[in-house]
Scaffold this motif. Sequence first.
Motif, PDB file in Angstrom:
ATOM      1  N   ARG A 112      30.561  41.623  19.065  1.00 30.58           N
ATOM      2  CA  ARG A 112      31.565  40.992  18.208  1.00 30.58           C
ATOM      3  C   ARG A 112      31.052  40.818  16.790  1.00 30.58           C
ATOM      4  O   ARG A 112      31.773  41.022  15.820  1.00 30.58           O
ATOM      5  N   ASP A 113      29.782  40.433  16.666  1.00 32.63           N
ATOM      6  CA  ASP A 113      29.172  40.260  15.359  1.00 32.63           C
ATOM      7  C   ASP A 113      27.670  40.438  15.513  1.00 32.63           C
ATOM      8  O   ASP A 113      27.161  40.735  16.608  1.00 32.63           O
ATOM      9  N   SER A 114      26.931  40.219  14.440  1.00 31.94           N
ATOM     10  CA  SER A 114      25.482  40.398  14.480  1.00 31.94           C
ATOM     11  C   SER A 114      24.772  39.332  15.303  1.00 31.94           C
ATOM     12  O   SER A 114      23.625  39.529  15.730  1.00 31.94           O
ATOM     13  N   ALA A 115      25.429  38.176  15.545  1.00 30.87           N
ATOM     14  CA  ALA A 115      24.817  37.090  16.325  1.00 30.87           C
ATOM     15  C   ALA A 115      25.217  37.123  17.790  1.00 30.87           C
ATOM     16  O   ALA A 115      24.861  36.201  18.542  1.00 30.87           O
ATOM     17  N   ASP A 116      25.961  38.150  18.201  1.00 25.87           N
ATOM     18  CA  ASP A 116      26.399  38.244  19.598  1.00 25.87           C
ATOM     19  C   ASP A 116      25.281  38.823  20.447  1.00 25.87           C
ATOM     20  O   ASP A 116      25.228  40.028  20.733  1.00 25.87           O
TER      21      ASP A 116
END
Length: 480
Positions: A142-146
């Motif tokens: 979903r994003d870079s922190a997923d």
Amino acid sequence: MSRQLSFNPQKEFELIEYPGKVVNPDRMLATLGGIINISKVLGDEVKRLPLRFHPENPYNKPAFGDCSEKTGVLLSITVRRHKKDRQRPPEYFVRVLGHCSRVFTFDSLCDFQYLPLWSTPRSDSANAALELTYALDQLMPRDSADLDFFKRRHSQLLSLPELFTHVDVVYPGSYRTDSQEDGQQEVLGVQSKATYDNQGVISFNMVDSFPTQADSQNLKRLKVKYVSDEQLACVKKLFDDCPIWTRIALQYESGLTNDKLKCITPSLAYYFSNGPWRTMYVRFGYDPRKDFNSRYYQTFDFRLRFSTGLSEFVYSKKFVKQRKAANASSGPSEDGSSDLVQDIDYPYFDEHKLPRSRQCMLRYSDVRMARIQEMLEKIPTPLTGAVCNERTGWLPPGFDAQVRQIVCSTISELLRSHYRKEHLTAEVEAVPQTDAAEEEDEADVEEEEDTQEEDMEQDESQTEQYPDTDIEQLLDNITS
């Protein structure tokens, strides 16, 4: 009906022919990468405009729009109709909103478009039918922190190639089928046709008849190009005196420009693209296959093999013409090669000068050497009913090799004499002389000339002993 016009030509627009019906402009801009990406493409003259049918889906290849130079005007037309009187003609109000100078069109092919769909069985169906589910969120984080993306287990694998096709432009050409050759053909290779529209270009063969008169379109071209009667009569007289000519010889003898000859020669002669008279203009009605004297006008294709000595003097024809045009305003060139090399527009080969370019297309009669002309004269007359050869014409086999060897020997001897003169001149300028020393040097020069004559006789005997030696071998000892 009345019309009113207003102009605003200062405003410039960019035209994009979108391949679809635009209902929502925001979604249309999203398929083109957004307004920022469109601005980058419009500011660059090389970039192509990408169109993605699914902007959020990375598993589809975009269709690209190409920029082309076109002129267009953006008009706004307002039509006013009378509500009460329907019979009255409407009024038109036309406004020019601006103009455009280029347009982006999507004429290229579209590659395969894939969606990340997974097939899952339906839980509410007794038959357990498969259902397609959009699984992009499961295939991409979903994003870079997923970080949970790397802990998830994928039930299915979606592996697509990065590139399906290398080009997206339709190839407009058609493939040709090569004829089957048995290796027995001995006709010289066909050269490419002239760049101008020449109706008289034919292929040499021993069966077909050659043209006897000019095409009607070529005769009309004489009037369009403003060719005078004197110019036409001058070239016609040359063909009456000699039935076969080269282009450079016609230009040299007539004094006409190449543009005028392009219009005149198709009305007086046809052009051979192959065979013994390749690249020659032959007078209409003349058949070289039936005339034994046409051996003098057969094609002699002479090409120089370059070594250290020749490369200092003879250049390519294109380079010589460019240098001649550059020096036209400042006067003729005064370098040493101008006296040793023939002029680029001189159509003949003289014995005392180097060839005009690296490749020369000559007639055998253009080689002004007594030995070669005697060889042409001594060829025995064929018997009655004999025909020429499709490859060698009226000349015996190996005749061109003998002529080429004689020309190469002449060039080699010319270069030897040139370098010897330079060497003697350098020695005379380097040593100061007195009156007594001058008398001694005159005696030395006489001895040197006798030695040169003996060397020339020895070189001629070696040339006769080894007739197959090429020009590179003959010039190996020039600088020694």
